[in-house]
Design a protein around this motif. Structure first.
Motif, mmCIF file in Angstrom:
data_model
loop_
_atom_site.group_PDB
_atom_site.id
_atom_site.type_symbol
_atom_site.label_atom_id
_atom_site.label_comp_id
_atom_site.label_asym_id
_atom_site.label_seq_id
_atom_site.Cartn_x
_atom_site.Cartn_y
_atom_site.Cartn_z
ATOM 1 N N ALA A 28 0.861 -1.186 0.000
ATOM 2 C CA ALA A 28 0.000 0.000 0.000
ATOM 3 C C ALA A 28 0.893 1.231 0.000
ATOM 4 N N SER A 29 0.357 2.350 -0.463
ATOM 5 C CA SER A 29 1.145 3.581 -0.521
ATOM 6 C C SER A 29 0.214 4.783 -0.542
ATOM 7 N N GLY A 30 0.827 5.975 -0.539
ATOM 8 C CA GLY A 30 0.042 7.202 -0.614
ATOM 9 C C GLY A 30 -0.277 7.824 0.723
ATOM 10 N N TYR A 31 0.394 7.373 1.767
ATOM 11 C CA TYR A 31 0.126 7.882 3.115
ATOM 12 C C TYR A 31 1.172 8.917 3.523
ATOM 13 N N GLY A 32 1.007 9.435 4.747
ATOM 14 C CA GLY A 32 2.005 10.328 5.317
ATOM 15 C C GLY A 32 3.077 9.484 5.981
ATOM 16 N N LEU A 33 3.381 9.766 7.223
ATOM 17 C CA LEU A 33 4.374 8.989 7.967
ATOM 18 C C LEU A 33 3.674 7.803 8.623
ATOM 19 N N LEU A 34 3.983 6.603 8.164
ATOM 20 C CA LEU A 34 3.341 5.400 8.682
ATOM 21 C C LEU A 34 4.068 4.903 9.925
ATOM 22 N N GLU A 35 3.311 4.328 10.853
ATOM 23 C CA GLU A 35 3.891 3.842 12.112
ATOM 24 C C GLU A 35 3.063 2.684 12.669
ATOM 25 N N GLY A 36 3.594 2.100 13.757
ATOM 26 C CA GLY A 36 2.869 1.152 14.597
ATOM 27 C C GLY A 36 2.425 -0.153 13.980
ATOM 28 N N PRO A 37 3.137 -0.739 13.006
ATOM 29 C CA PRO A 37 2.597 -1.941 12.363
ATOM 30 C C PRO A 37 2.481 -3.132 13.311
ATOM 31 N N ARG A 38 1.372 -3.836 13.218
ATOM 32 C CA ARG A 38 1.143 -5.098 13.936
ATOM 33 C C ARG A 38 0.318 -6.002 13.030
ATOM 34 N N VAL A 39 0.513 -7.299 13.141
ATOM 35 C CA VAL A 39 -0.222 -8.263 12.319
ATOM 36 C C VAL A 39 -0.947 -9.245 13.220
ATOM 37 N N ASP A 40 -2.251 -9.461 12.970
ATOM 38 C CA ASP A 40 -3.026 -10.371 13.817
ATOM 39 C C ASP A 40 -3.060 -11.784 13.239
ATOM 40 N N GLU A 41 -3.821 -12.683 13.889
ATOM 41 C CA GLU A 41 -3.869 -14.091 13.477
ATOM 42 C C GLU A 41 -4.517 -14.285 12.111
ATOM 43 N N GLN A 42 -5.301 -13.324 11.679
ATOM 44 C CA GLN A 42 -5.914 -13.387 10.352
ATOM 45 C C GLN A 42 -5.032 -12.737 9.285
ATOM 46 N N ASN A 43 -3.800 -12.449 9.677
ATOM 47 C CA ASN A 43 -2.815 -11.835 8.780
ATOM 48 C C ASN A 43 -3.265 -10.462 8.293
ATOM 49 N N ARG A 44 -3.989 -9.756 9.155
ATOM 50 C CA ARG A 44 -4.388 -8.383 8.864
ATOM 51 C C ARG A 44 -3.367 -7.442 9.481
ATOM 52 N N LEU A 45 -2.949 -6.455 8.726
ATOM 53 C CA LEU A 45 -1.926 -5.513 9.167
ATOM 54 C C LEU A 45 -2.563 -4.233 9.687
ATOM 55 N N TYR A 46 -2.246 -3.889 10.923
ATOM 56 C CA TYR A 46 -2.697 -2.633 11.534
ATOM 57 C C TYR A 46 -1.572 -1.613 11.396
ATOM 58 N N PHE A 47 -1.928 -0.364 11.105
ATOM 59 C CA PHE A 47 -0.918 0.682 11.004
ATOM 60 C C PHE A 47 -1.571 2.047 11.178
ATOM 61 N N SER A 48 -0.744 3.062 11.386
ATOM 62 C CA SER A 48 -1.255 4.414 11.597
ATOM 63 C C SER A 48 -0.562 5.386 10.656
ATOM 64 N N ASP A 49 -1.184 6.550 10.481
ATOM 65 C CA ASP A 49 -0.589 7.652 9.728
ATOM 66 C C ASP A 49 -0.419 8.800 10.717
#
Length: 290
Positions: free
Chosen positions: A8-29
């Motif tokens: 994925a792209s087009g964001y500002g400053l990305l931070e805080g990545p975490r991945v859950d058991e369903q392989n979903r990626l959490y992140f912040s801008d």
């Protein structure tokens, strides 16, 4: 190490990545605001709209997340509402909190920022706190210049802590009562500054590296340090500001890398990359807030 895949792209400053058991990626801008979740099919949904300054995210047992910003909050996925966990210390409102790390008891270790991290303001030393699920808050350390990524060693006897403007990852000894002592340099970076980090199953510390003007490298990247603090490998990433990393996938050998820019294509701005690693990541405990 395999090639970098753009997720994925087009964001500002990305931070805080975490991945859950369903392989979903959490992140912040951080400057743009918002906490997001990317599904394996590429769909990105907004979980907490417009929340700015989120430098750290932790998955919560039973669902939801804990994240930073001006304060520490717990976001309940069922109700889609948030509640404050940590907003002030000794009667003074917090100025900002950055990366976080849960422990095996479900508490959150979090560092405070006493200045505007994305400004030219000189860093003012912040603190390290532990926030327990029952609401107890313990100050563990003072004097961290620019608090960033954290992670425990596999045996939980050490806590690694990136302090960006010292150009080093530091380490504490974790005591039986979960306080810390003997903060010291674990690894001094040969170039650039450490940001977010993740610990692997062999006790190696993988840290995102921001390339500052005057550094010896033209790009940021990722560096892995062995448990003895020596540099093992480095991966160049097409971004000058590589902000954080996390492991995911069924085998925990997917390494997710988030950035604030993209030097291959400026239009992509903040980008999420994924690559494969030989050593799997160390599973990260979950927070236990309700």
């Amino acid at each position: 190490m395999a090639n970098l895949e753009v997720l994925a792209s087009g964001y500002g400053l990305l931070e805080g990545p975490r991945v859950d058991e369903q392989n979903r990626l959490y992140f912040s801008d951080v400057p743009g605001g918002g906490v997001y979740r990317r599904s394996p099919n590429g769909e990105v949904e907004t979980l907490i709209p417009k929340r700015k300054g989120v430098g750290g995210i932790a998955l919560n047992e039973g669902g939801g997340i804990v994240c930073t910003g001006r304060s520490l909050i717990y976001w309940n996925e069922q109700t889609r509402t948030s509640r404050d966990l940590f907003t002030e210390w000794e009667g003074r409102p917090l100025k900002g909190l950055n990366d976080i790390q849960p422990d095996d008891q479900g508490s959150i270790y979090v560092g405070s920022l006493e200045f505007e991290a994305l400004s030219t303001q000189k860093p003012l030393p912040g603190d390290l706190f532990r926030v327990d699920p029952d609401g107890k808050i313990t100050k563990l350390w003072h004097g961290i210049e620019t608090t960033n990524g954290m992670g425990f060693s596999p045996d939980r006897k050490h806590l690694y802590h990136a302090d960006s403007t010292t150009y080093a990852v530091w380490v504490y000894d974790v005591q039986p009562d979960r306080t810390v002592k003997d903060r010291r340099i674990f690894a001094k970076l040969p170039a650039g500054a450490p940001d977010g980090l993740a610990v692997d199953a062999q006790g190696g510390v993988c840290t995102a590296v921001v390339s500052f003007r005057g550094a010896e490298v033209e790009h940021g990247g990722v560096m892995r340090f062995k448990p003895d603090g020596t540099l093992d490998w480095k991966l160049e990433v097409p971004a000058k500001m590589v902000t954080s990393v996390t492991f995911g996938g069924k085998d925990l050998q997917d390494l997710y890398i988030v950035t604030a820019d993209n030097t291959d294509d400026k239009a992509k701005k903040g980008t999420i990359f994924k690559t494969r690693t030989e050593i799997p990541g160390l599973p990260v405990p979950k927070a236990r807030f309700k």
